[in-house]
Design an enzyme around this catalytic site. Structure first.
Site, short mmCIF file in Angstrom:
data_model
loop_
_atom_site.label_atom_id
_atom_site.label_comp_id
_atom_site.label_asym_id
_atom_site.label_seq_id
_atom_site.Cartn_x
_atom_site.Cartn_y
_atom_site.Cartn_z
N GLY A 66 0.81 -1.22 0.00
CA GLY A 66 0.00 0.00 0.00
C GLY A 66 0.84 1.26 0.00
O GLY A 66 0.53 2.24 -0.68
N GLN A 93 -7.79 0.22 3.57
CA GLN A 93 -8.69 -0.36 4.58
C GLN A 93 -10.05 -0.74 4.01
O GLN A 93 -10.81 -1.44 4.68
CB GLN A 93 -8.90 0.65 5.72
CG GLN A 93 -7.66 0.89 6.56
CD GLN A 93 -7.27 -0.29 7.45
OE1 GLN A 93 -8.10 -1.12 7.80
NE2 GLN A 93 -6.00 -0.38 7.79
N SER A 153 -3.69 -3.01 -0.49
CA SER A 153 -2.61 -3.83 0.05
C SER A 153 -3.12 -5.21 0.43
O SER A 153 -4.17 -5.34 1.08
CB SER A 153 -2.01 -3.13 1.26
OG SER A 153 -1.03 -3.93 1.85
N GLY A 154 -2.37 -6.24 0.07
CA GLY A 154 -2.81 -7.63 0.30
C GLY A 154 -3.00 -8.01 1.75
O GLY A 154 -3.98 -8.66 2.11
N HIS A 155 -2.06 -7.58 2.60
CA HIS A 155 -2.08 -8.11 3.97
C HIS A 155 -3.20 -7.54 4.84
O HIS A 155 -3.42 -8.00 5.95
CB HIS A 155 -0.71 -7.92 4.65
CG HIS A 155 -0.37 -6.53 5.05
ND1 HIS A 155 -0.50 -6.10 6.34
CD2 HIS A 155 0.09 -5.47 4.35
CE1 HIS A 155 -0.10 -4.83 6.42
NE2 HIS A 155 0.26 -4.42 5.23
N CYS A 175 2.75 4.90 17.89
CA CYS A 175 3.83 4.10 18.47
C CYS A 175 4.79 3.58 17.40
O CYS A 175 5.95 3.35 17.67
CB CYS A 175 3.26 2.95 19.27
SG CYS A 175 1.73 2.29 18.65
C1 LIG Z 1 -1.73 -0.29 6.04
C2 LIG Z 1 -2.05 0.94 5.33
C3 LIG Z 1 -1.20 1.48 4.35
C4 LIG Z 1 0.15 0.88 4.05
O1 LIG Z 1 0.07 -0.37 3.42
P1 LIG Z 1 1.36 -1.34 3.43
O2 LIG Z 1 0.97 -2.44 2.51
O3 LIG Z 1 1.52 -1.80 4.83
O4 LIG Z 1 2.50 -0.56 2.92
C5 LIG Z 1 -1.59 2.62 3.67
N1 LIG Z 1 -2.77 3.20 3.93
C6 LIG Z 1 -3.63 2.73 4.86
C7 LIG Z 1 -4.94 3.41 5.06
C8 LIG Z 1 -3.30 1.59 5.58
O5 LIG Z 1 -4.14 1.14 6.50
#
Ligand SMILES: *Cc1c(COP(=O)(O)O)cnc(C)c1O
Length: 393
Positions: free
Chosen positions: A72, A180, A200-202, A326
């Site tokens: 992401g 999200q 983002s995949g995770h 944090c």
């Molecule tokens: C987690 C997150 C990201 C970053 O994604 P990654 O895959 O961890 O780099 C960006 N924007 C939002 C809103 C997120 O929750």
């Protein structure tokens, strides 16, 4: 060992077993480079094409509008930096909000150093962008509006379609960080006037280290990573085939399960909210009561430190997150909670709980019981609370 109750699904999710299973052969058996001519390479290429189709389908996009990235953050960086560069001759003004993820905010700060101007929109007490403020911020040299689909801390959903309409009415590109939201709530890029979208995949039970940027056909942004001709010459680097396959599987599962999962999570979410507000004094819900992600709750507890709460919850086997930044190693309260108007001391006592499709009512009940106990204990050690009670008797 205590049962683990994982309520930090906005930070990351468990890779679904079906996803891990789908990925495995692309490490062991079908390890070919997707650019190779021989059939082993073609296996990889076909798997990638299938994953791209699953993802595009979930957005109402075309397959060749999906560009895989390493997550992401990369997608957000790409969207902003490459748009700024490609459209600089038209103008150097960008509009975003005060509640974006740092992948957007820090990229905007970088662009400001490069001579771009950025307007950071305020949000209302629920974390919603005010459309009238957006319209007022638009200038002849505005080239991009970037507003997140759903906030990662307080879960608030933005009026994305209306924002897209305003952008397009004014001939401005519209990007949304949907990390999200993708796979959690319905998204249609055409109907919502979205030109670029990060995911983002995770965050959706897929693997870590894989994401994508949707780029509407016709938008002239350049490559972010230079090198080979992968991703239609727009994102170089040998493709992460296992990651892409896993992401595709996660998108498929999301498409099948979204409606039912959202319904179930919303019920549990609202049950959690009502129990906390009823049973814990001096608690408030942050974010919009209804226009929020099905799995997100965020509370502030007066006279309590969020970090202390997290440590004590961990001792009960409960994983949660607080309102302090944090990750940056700083104890500054979250920029999102400050933007919705919380004073520092209340922002410090914040707790985010994010559910998954596997969360049960028993998990919620155990968590509420633990929170009640912990808040009471921390307050009993707080001189401020003692003082407050004495004065209010
Ligand atoms: C987690 C997150 C990201 C970053 O994604 P990654 O895959 O961890 O780099 C960006 N924007 C939002 C809103 C997120 O929750």
């Amino acid at each position: 060992m205590k049962r683990l109750i994982y309520l930090d699904n906005a930070a990351t999710t468990r890779t679904a077993p079906e996803v891990a299973e789908a990925m495995l052969p692309y490490f062991t058996e079908y390890y070919g480079n997707a650019s190779s001519i021989y059939s082993l390479g073609r296996e990889s290429k076909e798997a990638m094409t299938k994953a791209r189709a699953s993802i595009a389908g979930l957005l109402g996009a075309k397959e060749n509008e999906i560009y895989f990235t390493a997550g992401g953050s990369e997608a957000d960086n790409w969207a902003l930096k490459a748009t700024a560069e490609a459209y600089a001759s038209k103008g150097r003004h960008i509009i975003t909000t005060k509640i974006e993820h740092h992948a957007i905010l820090h990229t905007c700060q970088y662009l400001e150093k490069q001579g771009f101007e950025v307007t950071y929109l305020d949000v209302d007490e629920f974390g919603v962008v005010k459309l009238s403020e957006l319209e007022k911020a638009i200038r002849p040299d505005t080239i991009l509006i970037s507003v997140m689909f759903a906030n990662n801390e307080i879960g608030t959903l933005q009026p994305i379609k209306e924002i897209g309409e305003i952008a397009h009415k004014n001939g401005i590109l519209f990007h949304t960080d949907a990390v999200q939201a993708f796979g959690q709530v319905p998204i249609q890029v055409d109907e919502m006037h979205i030109d670029m979208l990060s995911s983002s995949g995770h965050k959706i039970n897929g693997p870590k280290g894989i994401g994508f940027l949707y780029i509407r056909k016709g938008i002239k942004i350049q490559s972010f990573i230079h090198g080979g001709a992968q991703e239609r010459k727009r994102r170089a680097g040998t493709e992460n085939i296992p990651g892409i396959v896993g992401y595709g599987k996660a998108a498929e599962l999301a498409a099948e399960q979204m409606e039912e999962k959202a319904k179930r999570e919303t019920e549990l979410r609202d049950y959690l909210i009502s129990r906390i507000l009823k049973e814990v004094p001096y608690a408030r819900l942050n974010g919009h009561p209804k226009k929020r992600l099905p799995n997100n709750v965020n509370f502030s507890f007066q006279f309590v430190e969020g970090e202390s709460m997290l440590i004590m919850l961990d001792m009960e086997g409960i994983c949660a997150s607080s309102g302090s930044a944090c990750t940056s190693g700083s104890l500054d309260p979250s920029h999102v909670l400050l933007a919705i108007g919380l004073p520092h001391e209340i922002a410090h006592g914040s707790l985010r709980l994010t559910l998954s499709g596997e969360t049960t009512k028993e998990d919620i009940d155990d968590t509420v019981d633990a929170i009640k106990k912990i808040v009471e204990k921390l307050r009993s050690m707080s001189p401020l609370y003692e003082d407050f009670v004495r004065r209010n008797q």
